[in-house]
Scaffold this motif. Structure first.
Motif, PDB file in Angstrom:
ATOM      1  N   ALA A 138      -5.223 -11.144  10.668  1.00  0.00           N
ATOM      2  CA  ALA A 138      -4.906 -10.548   9.369  1.00  0.00           C
ATOM      3  C   ALA A 138      -3.944  -9.380   9.548  1.00  0.00           C
ATOM      4  CB  ALA A 138      -6.186 -10.059   8.697  1.00  0.00           C
ATOM      5  N   PHE A 139      -3.175  -9.131   8.521  1.00  0.00           N
ATOM      6  CA  PHE A 139      -2.304  -7.959   8.554  1.00  0.00           C
ATOM      7  C   PHE A 139      -2.899  -6.863   7.680  1.00  0.00           C
ATOM      8  CE2 PHE A 139       1.406  -6.010  10.023  1.00  0.00           C
ATOM      9  CZ  PHE A 139       1.858  -5.157   9.037  1.00  0.00           C
ATOM     10  N   GLY A 140      -3.131  -5.718   8.281  1.00  0.00           N
ATOM     11  CA  GLY A 140      -3.709  -4.604   7.540  1.00  0.00           C
ATOM     12  C   GLY A 140      -5.095  -4.966   7.042  1.00  0.00           C
ATOM     13  N   GLY A 141      -5.338  -4.669   5.761  1.00  0.00           N
ATOM     14  CA  GLY A 141      -6.648  -4.937   5.184  1.00  0.00           C
ATOM     15  C   GLY A 141      -6.669  -6.197   4.347  1.00  0.00           C
ATOM     16  N   THR A 142      -5.679  -7.072   4.518  1.00  0.00           N
ATOM     17  CA  THR A 142      -5.634  -8.277   3.677  1.00  0.00           C
ATOM     18  C   THR A 142      -6.807  -9.197   3.997  1.00  0.00           C
ATOM     19  OG1 THR A 142      -4.114  -9.286   5.255  1.00  0.00           O
ATOM     20  CG2 THR A 142      -3.135  -8.314   3.289  1.00  0.00           C
ATOM     21  N   TRP A 176      -9.363  -3.615  10.034  1.00  0.00           N
ATOM     22  CA  TRP A 176      -7.903  -3.533   9.916  1.00  0.00           C
ATOM     23  C   TRP A 176      -7.302  -4.451  10.971  1.00  0.00           C
ATOM     24  CZ3 TRP A 176      -5.444  -1.294   6.041  1.00  0.00           C
ATOM     25  CH2 TRP A 176      -4.078  -0.982   6.168  1.00  0.00           C
ATOM     26  N   HIS A 177      -6.348  -5.261  10.537  1.00  0.00           N
ATOM     27  CA  HIS A 177      -5.743  -6.245  11.449  1.00  0.00           C
ATOM     28  C   HIS A 177      -6.842  -7.077  12.133  1.00  0.00           C
ATOM     29  CE1 HIS A 177      -1.991  -4.256  10.787  1.00  0.00           C
ATOM     30  NE2 HIS A 177      -2.133  -3.287  11.658  1.00  0.00           N
TER      31      HIS A 177
ATOM     32  N   PRO B 171      -3.293  -3.267  -0.262  1.00  0.00           N
ATOM     33  CA  PRO B 171      -4.251  -3.451   0.837  1.00  0.00           C
ATOM     34  C   PRO B 171      -3.633  -3.534   2.228  1.00  0.00           C
ATOM     35  CG  PRO B 171      -4.111  -5.437  -0.518  1.00  0.00           C
ATOM     36  CD  PRO B 171      -3.325  -4.397  -1.217  1.00  0.00           C
ATOM     37  N   ASP B 172      -2.356  -3.954   2.310  1.00  0.00           N
ATOM     38  CA  ASP B 172      -1.777  -4.063   3.639  1.00  0.00           C
ATOM     39  C   ASP B 172      -0.873  -2.880   3.994  1.00  0.00           C
ATOM     40  OD1 ASP B 172       0.948  -6.409   2.917  1.00  0.00           O
ATOM     41  OD2 ASP B 172       0.171  -4.662   1.851  1.00  0.00           O
ATOM     42  N   SER B 173      -0.975  -1.815   3.180  1.00  0.00           N
ATOM     43  CA  SER B 173      -0.161  -0.630   3.455  1.00  0.00           C
ATOM     44  C   SER B 173      -0.992   0.421   4.168  1.00  0.00           C
ATOM     45  CB  SER B 173       0.369  -0.062   2.137  1.00  0.00           C
ATOM     46  OG  SER B 173       0.685   1.315   2.281  1.00  0.00           O
ATOM     47  N   GLY B 174      -0.460   0.966   5.237  1.00  0.00           N
ATOM     48  CA  GLY B 174      -1.146   2.031   5.965  1.00  0.00           C
ATOM     49  C   GLY B 174      -1.294   3.299   5.135  1.00  0.00           C
ATOM     50  N   SER B 177      -3.121   1.968   1.023  1.00  0.00           N
ATOM     51  CA  SER B 177      -4.451   1.362   1.034  1.00  0.00           C
ATOM     52  C   SER B 177      -5.504   2.459   1.025  1.00  0.00           C
ATOM     53  CB  SER B 177      -4.644   0.510   2.296  1.00  0.00           C
ATOM     54  OG  SER B 177      -4.553   1.338   3.446  1.00  0.00           O
ATOM     55  N   PHE B 238      -5.650   6.913  10.215  1.00  0.00           N
ATOM     56  CA  PHE B 238      -5.392   7.053   8.785  1.00  0.00           C
ATOM     57  C   PHE B 238      -5.397   8.506   8.329  1.00  0.00           C
ATOM     58  CE2 PHE B 238      -5.045   2.701   7.900  1.00  0.00           C
ATOM     59  CZ  PHE B 238      -5.976   2.026   8.669  1.00  0.00           C
ATOM     60  N   VAL B 295       3.864 -12.442  11.040  1.00  0.00           N
ATOM     61  CA  VAL B 295       2.921 -11.483  11.639  1.00  0.00           C
ATOM     62  C   VAL B 295       1.823 -12.169  12.445  1.00  0.00           C
ATOM     63  CG1 VAL B 295       3.332  -9.731   9.865  1.00  0.00           C
ATOM     64  CG2 VAL B 295       1.512 -11.405   9.541  1.00  0.00           C
ATOM     65  N   ARG B 298       2.146 -10.588  17.443  1.00  0.00           N
ATOM     66  CA  ARG B 298       2.809  -9.294  17.347  1.00  0.00           C
ATOM     67  C   ARG B 298       2.959  -8.689  18.731  1.00  0.00           C
ATOM     68  NH1 ARG B 298      -1.572  -7.537  12.764  1.00  0.00           N
ATOM     69  NH2 ARG B 298      -1.558  -9.644  11.911  1.00  0.00           N
TER      70      ARG B 298
END
Lengths: 269, 401
Positions: A138-142, A176-177, B171-174, B177, B238, B295, B298
């Motif tokens: 997963a990317f980030g919190g998706t 996360w991820h 949700p996918d932003s550092g 989110s 974070f 992605v 990576r």
């Protein structure tokens, strides 16, 4: 041929016990030659000729990996240096060596120390026929879609040999991820390689395997992950499929095996 | 078009024609956005809302049209449509509705600047209406609307605490989110002052970077997610950070710049860092991405030690090359810096350099089915060689001494 030189970070590195006749050098022995430097330089090493000569043309087994826990790493940390400076300091010694057992450098940058899915990608880029686990990253919190998985488990991308139940999932990877893999099916086979010598451990008891296929796998792993020595975990499924799960340079699972020690002795004679 | 990868690097190296190249890149970016708009309108040509968008946009004067094309909100609406996996009628309507609303909003603020309040504003439920550019806001107080400038840097870069864009959840932003807390008036002042001071120092030491920031950054979104006293309760990853998204051109996001942990040097680094991302995104808009932006696998960044998408690593290499250049210029300048700031600059510069000094070839770190273009590989090899040379020569100087 001169005996091999093991440059190590940990006093109880399993390879020291496995190769008592090799020359053992703790990386902290090099600390006296490392100096802080004025900006724009950062750190520098002045290795005297006798130190350089110990490496020149030698077969070096670089067991430093992260150098965590060493005074060298600690000192560089106190000086505010990025870990890469530690690796850069030692590179000139590896450059004069005859051979180096592993790809030196940072975790994830060194080809010998890659996370799981990168290992699978690179190995398959060399050998598209090799089977590896199904995964989702997963990317980030998706949100993660696990519909296509029969029996998923969450893992850390860095946890190479924990395949029953993940016990090394850091907090940073929990939400996360997130990384999920298909739980392995079949029978685990642990293989070591030292050069082109291989040996096997069957955790669930003796079994017959396609040794030629495993040897080929060892060769591909050695090339792809730039390592002369390593341990490889695979699972053999009911239909005979060999599924590569992980390569590790750390040798924690094989270091005490008599066949591994025999192969080390023979390869580094 | 004279711009290519080599000329793009000339912008970062501050060649004599860097300003002209920046202007060319901005023109290209604007042309790409205009083409996206026209393409969307063509796709939706049977819909009444598409006509409404076309005529509303057509009624604007060129400056206002340019403002919209350059705005994060317009870019975001177009990007959302372009990246939609399923281009349904609903997605199409949504994109067109968003654009129409933005055009109307910008027009309303323009009229307000001439003393007119449009009908829909008289009945608007909110007391604040912000421009899609983020730099102007209409505020209603005691029934009367007035137009204000959003606080910012040099009147060119808005520092945005309050817009819908600044407050939304991704949700996918550092950064976006994370929780969204209120930023006090005092904190706002301190943040703007810190950023303004950073830009001033950049202007003195590397003026073409100051120009680059003012040209490619129009909006700095601030997300406050933690109070100073609660910092230790938040995961290290974070606490502070920065980010930019190509979908929102000209925008950078800062996470918790109000914290004491986010030093002046760190603010300066973030501004330049995210500005470079914006420049690269502008270039890629017209010339194609440097590589696949998937992605699934990576590579690990030699700087952070974290796995990041291939495309992010491609950007990171250039970002750190540029940051290294700025910090070198600052440290070599005669500017009198406090010792702690000088120490932080030196340490960070060493960090920027570190990633280039890996034994491995940086250009081979990507995990791709298709390799990057030869031009791109040459650019990466060039940067790595230049950094290796830099440190080899500084070490050689030391030996001589």
């Amino acid at each position: 041929m001169s005996r091999p030189l093991i440059l190590h970070a940990e006093p109880n590195d399993p390879l020291l016990d496995a190769m008592p006749d090799a020359e053992h050098m703790p990386v902290d022995a090099l600390l006296p030659y490392v100096h802080r430097a004025e900006w724009p330089s950062v750190v520098r090493a002045e290795f005297p000729d006798d130190v350089v000569r110990r490496f020149a043309g030698r077969r070096v087994i670089n067991r430093g990996f992260s150098y965590n826990g060493t005074r060298l790493r600690e000192t560089l940390g106190e000086w505010g240096c990025h870990e890469q400076w530690c690796h850069r300091l030692l590179q000139p010694l590896f450059d004069v060596a005859g051979e180096v057992a592993h790809d030196p450098g940072l975790k994830g940058v060194s080809r010998s120390r890659l996370p799981l899915n990168s290992q699978w990608f690179l190995l398959r880029r060399e050998r598209p026929d090799i089977q590896v686990p199904t995964f989702v990253y997963a990317f980030g919190g998706t949100r993660v879609d696990l519909h296509d998985f029969k029996n998923p488990m969450q893992k850390s991308i860095w946890s190479l040999f924990d395949w029953k139940e993940e016990t090394h999932l850091p907090v940073s990877e929990q939400h996360w991820h997130r990384f999920f893999v298909e739980r392995p099916v079949g029978t685990p086979v642990l293989m070591h390689f030292v050069g082109d010598r291989v040996g096997f451990v069957f955790p669930r008891g003796p079994m017959s395997i396609d040794e030629a296929a495993f040897r080929e796998l060892a060769g591909s792993v050695s090339t792809t992950f730039r390592s002369r020595i390593g341990e490889v975990l695979s699972y053999v499924e009911d239909d005979g499929t060999i599924r590569f799960h992980a390569f590790s340079p750390y040798l924690l699972s094989v270091a005490r095996q008599p066949s591994f020690r025999d192969d080390l002795r023979a390869a580094y004679a | 078009m004279t711009l290519d990868l080599l000329r793009l690097m000339d912008i970062f190296d501050g060649r004599d024609d860097a300003a002209e190249l920046m202007a060319e890149l901005l023109d290209e970016q604007m042309a790409c956005t205009r083409a996206s708009l026209m393409s969307l309108l063509a796709t939706g040509k049977d819909r009444p809302v598409a006509d409404a968008v076309l005529s509303a946009y057509g009624r604007l004067d060129p400056v206002m049209q340019a403002r919209l094309l350059a705005s994060a909100e317009f870019g975001d609406a177009l990007a959302t449509w372009e990246e939609a996996r399923h281009k349904t009628r609903d997605e199409l309507e949504r994109a067109l509705d968003r654009l129409l609303e933005q055009i109307q909003r910008e027009d309303a603020l323009h009229r307000l600047s001439h003393g007119d309040v449009v009908a829909w504003m008289r009945d608007a439920p909110d007391d604040r209406v912000i421009s899609p550019m983020g730099d102007r806001v209409a505020i209603r107080e005691n029934g009367a609307w007035r137009l204000e400038r959003v606080p910012g840097l040099d009147g060119l870069i808005a520092v945005d605490f309050d817009s819908a864009l600044a407050r939304r959840h991704e949700p996918d932003s550092g950064t976006l989110s994370q929780p969204c807390l209120e930023v006090s008036a005092d904190e706002r002042e301190r943040i703007v002052a810190k950023l303004a001071e950073s830009l001033e120092l950049i202007d003195v030491c590397e003026p073409h970077f100051g120009l680059m920031i003012r040209s490619f950054v129009r909006r700095i979104i601030v997300r406050k997610s933690v109070e100073q006293q609660d910092v230790e309760t938040v995961d290290q990853n974070f606490r502070v950070g920065s980010e930019s998204r190509p979908q929102q051109p000209g925008t950078i996001r800062l996470l918790n710049p109000q914290l004491t942990q986010k030093s002046f040097v760190a603010c300066m680094e973030s501004m330049l860092h995210e500005c470079v991302h914006n420049v690269l995104a502008a270039y890629e808009r017209g010339h194609g991405k440097f590589m696949d932006s998937g992605v699934v696998v990576r590579p690990v960044s030699p700087w952070s030690g974290n796995p990041i998408p291939n495309h992010s690593l491609a950007h990171a290499i250039i970002v750190y090359y540029v940051c290294h250049r700025l910090f070198d210029a600052i440290l070599r300048s005669p500017v009198d810096l406090p010792a702690s700031e000088r120490a932080e600059l030196e340490r960070r510069m060493g960090d920027f350099g570190a990633g280039f000094l890996i034994g491995q070839r940086l250009a081979e770190q990507f995990l791709l089915d298709e390799p990057p273009t030869d031009d791109f590989i040459a650019a990466i090899d060039g940067m790595q060689a230049s950094m290796r040379e830099f440190y080899a020569s500084v070490d050689a100087t030391l030996e001589v001494a």
